[in-house]
Design an enzyme around this catalytic site. Structure first.
Site, PDB file in Angstrom:
ATOM      1  N   GLU A 213      -2.466  84.467 -33.030  1.00  0.00           N
ATOM      2  CA  GLU A 213      -3.818  85.111 -33.265  1.00  0.00           C
ATOM      3  C   GLU A 213      -4.844  84.775 -34.285  1.00  0.00           C
ATOM      4  O   GLU A 213      -5.958  84.274 -33.943  1.00  0.00           O
ATOM      5  CB  GLU A 213      -3.508  86.747 -33.538  1.00  0.00           C
ATOM      6  CG  GLU A 213      -3.134  87.500 -32.230  1.00  0.00           C
ATOM      7  CD  GLU A 213      -1.529  87.326 -32.286  1.00  0.00           C
ATOM      8  OE1 GLU A 213      -0.659  86.787 -32.693  1.00  0.00           O
ATOM      9  OE2 GLU A 213      -1.185  88.275 -31.373  1.00  0.00           O
TER      10      GLU A 213
ATOM     11  N   ALA B   3      -2.314  88.575 -24.979  1.00  0.00           N
ATOM     12  CA  ALA B   3      -3.372  89.248 -24.478  1.00  0.00           C
ATOM     13  C   ALA B   3      -4.229  88.043 -23.755  1.00  0.00           C
ATOM     14  O   ALA B   3      -4.200  87.119 -24.127  1.00  0.00           O
ATOM     15  CB  ALA B   3      -4.002  89.950 -25.523  1.00  0.00           C
TER      16      ALA B   3
ATOM     17  N   GLU C 246       4.799  90.468 -29.122  1.00  0.00           N
ATOM     18  CA  GLU C 246       4.714  92.057 -29.398  1.00  0.00           C
ATOM     19  C   GLU C 246       5.142  92.673 -28.430  1.00  0.00           C
ATOM     20  O   GLU C 246       5.751  93.829 -28.710  1.00  0.00           O
ATOM     21  CB  GLU C 246       3.305  92.290 -29.684  1.00  0.00           C
ATOM     22  CG  GLU C 246       2.488  91.826 -30.850  1.00  0.00           C
ATOM     23  CD  GLU C 246       0.994  91.709 -30.858  1.00  0.00           C
ATOM     24  OE1 GLU C 246       0.255  91.307 -30.173  1.00  0.00           O
ATOM     25  OE2 GLU C 246       0.748  92.393 -31.783  1.00  0.00           O
TER      26      GLU C 246
ATOM     27  N   GLY D 211       0.557  88.802 -27.947  1.00  0.00           N
ATOM     28  CA  GLY D 211       1.071  90.039 -27.359  1.00  0.00           C
ATOM     29  C   GLY D 211       2.072  89.974 -26.473  1.00  0.00           C
ATOM     30  O   GLY D 211       3.033  91.091 -26.190  1.00  0.00           O
TER      31      GLY D 211
HETATM   32  N1  CAA Z   1      -5.135  84.394 -21.925  1.00  0.00           N
HETATM   33  C1  CAA Z   1      -5.991  83.954 -20.939  1.00  0.00           C
HETATM   34  N2  CAA Z   1      -5.518  82.742 -20.018  1.00  0.00           N
HETATM   35  C2  CAA Z   1      -4.335  82.373 -20.476  1.00  0.00           C
HETATM   36  C3  CAA Z   1      -3.545  82.600 -21.634  1.00  0.00           C
HETATM   37  C4  CAA Z   1      -4.069  83.963 -22.398  1.00  0.00           C
HETATM   38  N3  CAA Z   1      -3.243  84.356 -23.357  1.00  0.00           N
HETATM   39  N4  CAA Z   1      -2.492  81.829 -21.718  1.00  0.00           N
HETATM   40  C5  CAA Z   1      -2.652  80.953 -20.706  1.00  0.00           C
HETATM   41  N5  CAA Z   1      -3.730  81.164 -20.172  1.00  0.00           N
HETATM   42  C6  CAA Z   1      -4.112  80.498 -18.593  1.00  0.00           C
HETATM   43  C7  CAA Z   1      -4.875  79.282 -19.292  1.00  0.00           C
HETATM   44  O1  CAA Z   1      -6.163  79.166 -19.565  1.00  0.00           O
HETATM   45  C8  CAA Z   1      -4.690  78.516 -17.974  1.00  0.00           C
HETATM   46  O2  CAA Z   1      -5.631  78.759 -17.090  1.00  0.00           O
HETATM   47  P1  CAA Z   1      -6.476  77.688 -16.032  1.00  0.00           P
HETATM   48  O3  CAA Z   1      -5.252  77.023 -15.251  1.00  0.00           O
HETATM   49  O4  CAA Z   1      -7.581  78.558 -15.491  1.00  0.00           O
HETATM   50  O5  CAA Z   1      -6.879  76.808 -17.084  1.00  0.00           O
HETATM   51  C9  CAA Z   1      -3.317  78.762 -17.336  1.00  0.00           C
HETATM   52  O6  CAA Z   1      -3.092  80.161 -18.019  1.00  0.00           O
HETATM   53  C10 CAA Z   1      -2.267  77.991 -17.615  1.00  0.00           C
HETATM   54  O7  CAA Z   1      -2.285  77.606 -19.246  1.00  0.00           O
HETATM   55  P2  CAA Z   1      -2.285  76.178 -19.688  1.00  0.00           P
HETATM   56  O8  CAA Z   1      -2.927  75.156 -18.787  1.00  0.00           O
HETATM   57  O9  CAA Z   1      -2.914  76.360 -21.212  1.00  0.00           O
HETATM   58  O10 CAA Z   1      -0.534  75.895 -19.906  1.00  0.00           O
HETATM   59  P3  CAA Z   1       0.258  74.971 -20.744  1.00  0.00           P
HETATM   60  O11 CAA Z   1       1.467  74.692 -20.098  1.00  0.00           O
HETATM   61  O12 CAA Z   1      -0.862  73.624 -20.916  1.00  0.00           O
HETATM   62  O13 CAA Z   1       0.192  75.807 -22.004  1.00  0.00           O
HETATM   63  C11 CAA Z   1       0.591  77.624 -23.521  1.00  0.00           C
HETATM   64  C12 CAA Z   1       0.722  76.950 -22.146  1.00  0.00           C
HETATM   65  C13 CAA Z   1       1.025  76.937 -24.817  1.00  0.00           C
HETATM   66  C14 CAA Z   1       1.126  79.114 -23.353  1.00  0.00           C
HETATM   67  C15 CAA Z   1      -1.129  77.830 -23.562  1.00  0.00           C
HETATM   68  O14 CAA Z   1      -1.510  78.362 -22.291  1.00  0.00           O
HETATM   69  C16 CAA Z   1      -1.523  78.822 -24.476  1.00  0.00           C
HETATM   70  O15 CAA Z   1      -1.548  78.249 -25.857  1.00  0.00           O
HETATM   71  N6  CAA Z   1      -1.748  80.110 -24.145  1.00  0.00           N
HETATM   72  C17 CAA Z   1      -2.441  80.926 -25.122  1.00  0.00           C
HETATM   73  C18 CAA Z   1      -1.454  81.555 -26.061  1.00  0.00           C
HETATM   74  C19 CAA Z   1      -2.065  82.593 -27.062  1.00  0.00           C
HETATM   75  O16 CAA Z   1      -2.690  82.066 -27.896  1.00  0.00           O
HETATM   76  N7  CAA Z   1      -1.566  83.917 -26.798  1.00  0.00           N
HETATM   77  C20 CAA Z   1      -2.176  84.865 -27.790  1.00  0.00           C
HETATM   78  C21 CAA Z   1      -3.511  85.460 -27.349  1.00  0.00           C
HETATM   79  S1  CAA Z   1      -4.056  86.618 -28.558  1.00  0.00           S
HETATM   80  C22 CAA Z   1      -3.239  87.925 -28.492  1.00  0.00           C
HETATM   81  O17 CAA Z   1      -2.241  88.032 -27.723  1.00  0.00           O
HETATM   82  C23 CAA Z   1      -3.873  89.065 -29.276  1.00  0.00           C
HETATM   83  C24 CAA Z   1      -3.009  90.505 -29.635  1.00  0.00           C
HETATM   84  O18 CAA Z   1      -2.041  90.437 -30.095  1.00  0.00           O
HETATM   85  C25 CAA Z   1      -3.357  91.445 -28.501  1.00  0.00           C
END
Ligand code: CAA
Length: 243
Positions: free
Chosen positions: A117, A49, A97, A94
């Site tokens: 999360e 998400a 999920e 998400g």
């Molecule tokens: N939400 C918003 N932005 C996100 C995102 C997310 N879940 N995942 C990645 N992005 C964005 C980053 O912020 C980045 O944006 P910028 O270029 O503006 O900085 C862009 O996408 C590229 O990401 P990274 O530079 O981080 O890429 P990476 O290759 O270094 O890492 C990754 C990839 C490991 C997937 C890392 O992006 C990451 O950890 N993302 C978050 C994953 C996460 O925690 N997901 C769970 C969210 S909570 C949820 O989903 C709740 C629910 O159950 C409803």
């Protein structure tokens, strides 16, 4: 259905979730016999998400956001046709999920799965606490959710989170191969099988047996059953019409 949010590795924000829901509502399940969900680009199925959108939410806003995603994923789970998740790259939060709401999951060898999360101060909010234990068992689901650990494709296969791993290039080909196998079968029967499997998970044995029994009986009201069995007995082939 291809999820495409290039700036955030296909993270799901409210607008995308709304669009997904609207799209699913328009799918003509009489015409199409299977759906494939995938993510745009090489790197990510869905990276979760949208964290920037969630970062400022209060409890009511959190509930509304969670409900929006949960409702869309439930539409996928209850769609009358099977849904295949073709996971290329990240399926986190998400994204994992979303894959869990699908009937069948396959992935590329660069796929990574996880529920990160609790590392962000929240819990899975799009029904992951409910569906992950159903797919991988309670012990493994608890470990994945409490540890927020990310696992690679081979571990996902080992624990039953995915059914198969293929190369990134072969991902859609393999998803289409499975979809075509499904599409060649009697669609009313496939839909009935999906209803049974979903319903029986929540029913006790006697009610589950009754549920299947009714659905089984109803199959005999279809032309496809009559023609399909006749073709078998005559050593021929019948193209199922969904009637
Ligand atoms: N939400 C918003 N932005 C996100 C995102 C997310 N879940 N995942 C990645 N992005 C964005 C980053 O912020 C980045 O944006 P910028 O270029 O503006 O900085 C862009 O996408 C590229 O990401 P990274 O530079 O981080 O890429 P990476 O290759 O270094 O890492 C990754 C990839 C490991 C997937 C890392 O992006 C990451 O950890 N993302 C978050 C994953 C996460 O925690 N997901 C769970 C969210 S909570 C949820 O989903 C709740 C629910 O159950 C409803």
């Amino acid at each position: 259905m291809t999820i495409s949010v290039p700036k955030s590795l296909n993270a799901l924000n409210s607008a995308v979730l709304t669009e997904m829901g609207q799209f699913i509502d328009t799918v003509d399940c009489k015409r199409f016999r299977c759906m494939i969900i995938t993510g745009d680009g090489e790197k990510s199925f869905v990276a979760g998400a949208d964290i920037s959108e969630m970062s400022t939410l209060d409890p009511a806003g959190g509930m509304a956001f969670g409900r929006r995603g949960a409702d869309v994923f439930r539409k996928i789970e209850t769609l009358p046709i099977p849904v295949i998740a073709a996971v290329g790259g990240y399926a986190l939060g998400g994204g994992c999920e979303l894959a869990l709401a699908c009937d069948i999951r396959i992935c590329s060898d660069n796929a990574k799965f996880g529920q990160p999360e609790v590392g962000l101060g929240i819990i899975p909010g799009f029904s992951g606490t409910m569906r992950l234990p159903r797919v991988v068992g309670m012990g493994m689901a608890k470990q994945l959710i409490y540890s927020a650990e990310t696992i690679k494709a081979d571990e996902a296969l080992r624990i039953g989170l995915v059914n198969a791993i293929v190369s990134r290039e072969q991902l859609m080909e393999e998803a289409l191969r499975i979809a075509n196998r499904i599409a060649a079968n009697a669609p009313i029967a496939v839909a009935a099988a999906k209803r049974c499997i979903n319903a029986e998970f929540d029913l006790d044995a006697d009610k589950g047996i009754d549920f299947e029994n009714k659905e089984f009986g109803q199959c005999f009201a279809t032309n496809d059953q009559k023609e399909g069995m006749k073709a078998f007995l005559q050593k021929g082939k019948y193209e199922y019409r969904g009637e």
